[in-house]
Design a protein around this motif. Structure first.
Motif, PDB file in Angstrom:
ATOM      1  N   VAL A 182      53.743  40.265  35.345  1.00 20.67           N
ATOM      2  CA  VAL A 182      52.812  40.890  36.543  1.00 20.67           C
ATOM      3  C   VAL A 182      51.752  41.986  36.289  1.00 20.67           C
ATOM      4  O   VAL A 182      50.879  42.032  36.511  1.00 20.67           O
ATOM      5  CB  VAL A 182      53.974  41.187  37.737  1.00 20.67           C
ATOM      6  CG1 VAL A 182      52.971  41.693  38.785  1.00 20.67           C
ATOM      7  CG2 VAL A 182      54.458  39.853  38.083  1.00 20.67           C
ATOM      8  N   VAL A 183      52.339  43.131  35.577  1.00 25.86           N
ATOM      9  CA  VAL A 183      51.575  44.205  35.161  1.00 25.86           C
ATOM     10  C   VAL A 183      50.548  43.737  34.243  1.00 25.86           C
ATOM     11  O   VAL A 183      49.333  44.054  34.273  1.00 25.86           O
ATOM     12  CB  VAL A 183      52.344  45.216  34.536  1.00 25.86           C
ATOM     13  CG1 VAL A 183      51.565  46.167  33.835  1.00 25.86           C
ATOM     14  CG2 VAL A 183      53.347  45.774  35.621  1.00 25.86           C
ATOM     15  N   LEU A 184      50.781  42.917  33.358  1.00 25.57           N
ATOM     16  CA  LEU A 184      49.599  42.319  32.542  1.00 25.57           C
ATOM     17  C   LEU A 184      48.672  41.728  33.202  1.00 25.57           C
ATOM     18  O   LEU A 184      47.610  41.919  33.075  1.00 25.57           O
ATOM     19  CB  LEU A 184      50.453  41.555  31.372  1.00 25.57           C
ATOM     20  CG  LEU A 184      49.708  41.235  30.091  1.00 25.57           C
ATOM     21  CD1 LEU A 184      49.095  42.148  29.292  1.00 25.57           C
ATOM     22  CD2 LEU A 184      50.280  40.033  29.269  1.00 25.57           C
ATOM     23  N   PHE A 185      48.905  40.879  33.970  1.00 24.75           N
ATOM     24  CA  PHE A 185      47.767  39.996  34.680  1.00 24.75           C
ATOM     25  C   PHE A 185      47.147  40.971  35.768  1.00 24.75           C
ATOM     26  O   PHE A 185      46.008  40.867  35.728  1.00 24.75           O
ATOM     27  CB  PHE A 185      48.664  38.886  35.581  1.00 24.75           C
ATOM     28  CG  PHE A 185      49.062  37.726  34.833  1.00 24.75           C
ATOM     29  CD1 PHE A 185      47.981  36.811  34.242  1.00 24.75           C
ATOM     30  CD2 PHE A 185      50.472  37.193  34.805  1.00 24.75           C
ATOM     31  CE1 PHE A 185      48.205  35.946  33.245  1.00 24.75           C
ATOM     32  CE2 PHE A 185      50.572  35.823  34.162  1.00 24.75           C
ATOM     33  CZ  PHE A 185      49.546  35.371  33.540  1.00 24.75           C
ATOM     34  N   PHE A 186      48.022  42.034  36.122  1.00 27.53           N
ATOM     35  CA  PHE A 186      47.085  43.037  37.074  1.00 27.53           C
ATOM     36  C   PHE A 186      46.179  43.695  36.266  1.00 27.53           C
ATOM     37  O   PHE A 186      44.906  43.932  36.709  1.00 27.53           O
ATOM     38  CB  PHE A 186      48.126  43.950  37.572  1.00 27.53           C
ATOM     39  CG  PHE A 186      47.744  44.935  38.580  1.00 27.53           C
ATOM     40  CD1 PHE A 186      47.256  46.396  38.023  1.00 27.53           C
ATOM     41  CD2 PHE A 186      46.970  44.726  39.677  1.00 27.53           C
ATOM     42  CE1 PHE A 186      46.617  47.336  38.694  1.00 27.53           C
ATOM     43  CE2 PHE A 186      46.340  45.857  40.562  1.00 27.53           C
ATOM     44  CZ  PHE A 186      46.307  47.027  39.901  1.00 27.53           C
ATOM     45  N   VAL A 187      46.427  44.010  35.324  1.00 24.19           N
ATOM     46  CA  VAL A 187      45.621  44.926  34.266  1.00 24.19           C
ATOM     47  C   VAL A 187      44.250  44.018  33.746  1.00 24.19           C
ATOM     48  O   VAL A 187      43.222  44.394  33.884  1.00 24.19           O
ATOM     49  CB  VAL A 187      46.366  45.290  32.849  1.00 24.19           C
ATOM     50  CG1 VAL A 187      45.290  45.950  31.768  1.00 24.19           C
ATOM     51  CG2 VAL A 187      47.359  46.171  33.310  1.00 24.19           C
ATOM     52  N   PHE A 188      44.714  42.758  33.329  1.00 21.88           N
ATOM     53  CA  PHE A 188      43.390  41.789  33.082  1.00 21.88           C
ATOM     54  C   PHE A 188      42.640  41.763  34.321  1.00 21.88           C
ATOM     55  O   PHE A 188      41.508  41.538  34.305  1.00 21.88           O
ATOM     56  CB  PHE A 188      44.080  40.279  32.672  1.00 21.88           C
ATOM     57  CG  PHE A 188      44.520  40.453  31.211  1.00 21.88           C
ATOM     58  CD1 PHE A 188      43.494  40.876  30.310  1.00 21.88           C
ATOM     59  CD2 PHE A 188      45.808  40.041  30.740  1.00 21.88           C
ATOM     60  CE1 PHE A 188      43.885  40.859  28.873  1.00 21.88           C
ATOM     61  CE2 PHE A 188      46.055  39.997  29.543  1.00 21.88           C
ATOM     62  CZ  PHE A 188      45.331  40.297  28.438  1.00 21.88           C
ATOM     63  N   ILE A 192      38.524  42.321  34.304  1.00 24.76           N
ATOM     64  CA  ILE A 192      37.591  41.396  34.523  1.00 24.76           C
ATOM     65  C   ILE A 192      36.947  41.736  35.967  1.00 24.76           C
ATOM     66  O   ILE A 192      35.724  41.518  35.939  1.00 24.76           O
ATOM     67  CB  ILE A 192      38.509  39.847  34.664  1.00 24.76           C
ATOM     68  CG1 ILE A 192      39.114  39.330  33.553  1.00 24.76           C
ATOM     69  CG2 ILE A 192      37.533  38.820  35.261  1.00 24.76           C
ATOM     70  CD1 ILE A 192      39.990  38.383  33.597  1.00 24.76           C
ATOM     71  N   GLY A 193      37.537  42.272  36.887  1.00 28.42           N
ATOM     72  CA  GLY A 193      37.017  42.725  38.088  1.00 28.42           C
ATOM     73  C   GLY A 193      36.005  43.798  37.691  1.00 28.42           C
ATOM     74  O   GLY A 193      34.752  43.774  38.234  1.00 28.42           O
TER      75      GLY A 193
END
Length: 197
Positions: A182-188, A192-193
């Motif tokens: 979850v943390v990894l997806f948040f950072v990505f 990307i944002g």
């Protein structure tokens, strides 16, 4: 006339101890002995009949013999601050010649013929030392250390921060892996944002 003294011998004499945990039926035994040369009728009564199952709860003990009575405490939510007020009474009398109708025998018994013994109930939780210990599998035994009575897995020491954190995540289990994902997806997502703006 004074009440007759109990002729039966009871083991234990004063307390019925029930050792928890109380999430399942807990059974304790009460031994009733008849040291006399006459048969003795008995029945076991309790102040909490819905909480206990007693087998046998009545009967006749032949002269010079004994029987074991199983007292089964039904499962309940144990509160260590609450004192047990439950009591048991073993009532007895010498058996008459005709014992075909035991209900009538007890109804017709004179108070001076009845003998009784009282026992109180004690609830005990097992001590920490009595609890079963579930050892870790032998495979990782060399990686274990004792600390404060708990068995913990050592995280391998390394100078590489990435492999050390990967080893820690591996040992922490599924929930930690999910959190890391979850943390990894948040950072990505944040990266990307930022790029998209």
């Amino acid at each position: 006339m004074a009440k007759a003294e109990q002729v039966l011998s009871l083991e234990p004499q004063h307390e019925l101890k029930f050792k928890g945990p109380f999430t399942d039926v807990v059974t304790t035994n009460l031994k009733l002995g008849n040291p006399t040369d006459r048969n003795v009728c008995f029945k076991v009564k309790t102040t909490a009949p819905r909480r206990y199952c007693v087998r046998p709860n009545s009967g006749i003990i032949d002269a010079g013999t004994s029987i074991n009575v199983s007292v089964m405490l039904q499962p309940f939510d144990y509160d260590p601050n609450e004192k047990s007020k439950h009591k048991f009474m073993v009532q007895s009398m010498f058996a008459p010649a005709d014992t075909s109708d035991m209900e009538a025998v007890w109804k017709e018994a004179k108070p001076e013929e009845l003998m009784d013994s009282k026992l109180r109930c004690v609830f005990e939780l097992p001590a920490e030392n009595d609890k079963p210990i579930y050892p870790f599998p032998e495979k990782g035994a060399s990686n274990l250390k004792e600390e404060d009575g708990l068995r913990m897995r050592k995280v391998p020491q390394t100078n590489n921060p990435i492999s050390a954190s990967a080893a820690a995540v591996k040992d922490e289990g599924l929930s930690s892996r999910l959190l890391a994902l979850v943390v990894l997806f948040f950072v990505f997502g944040v990266i990307i944002g930022k790029i998209a703006l």
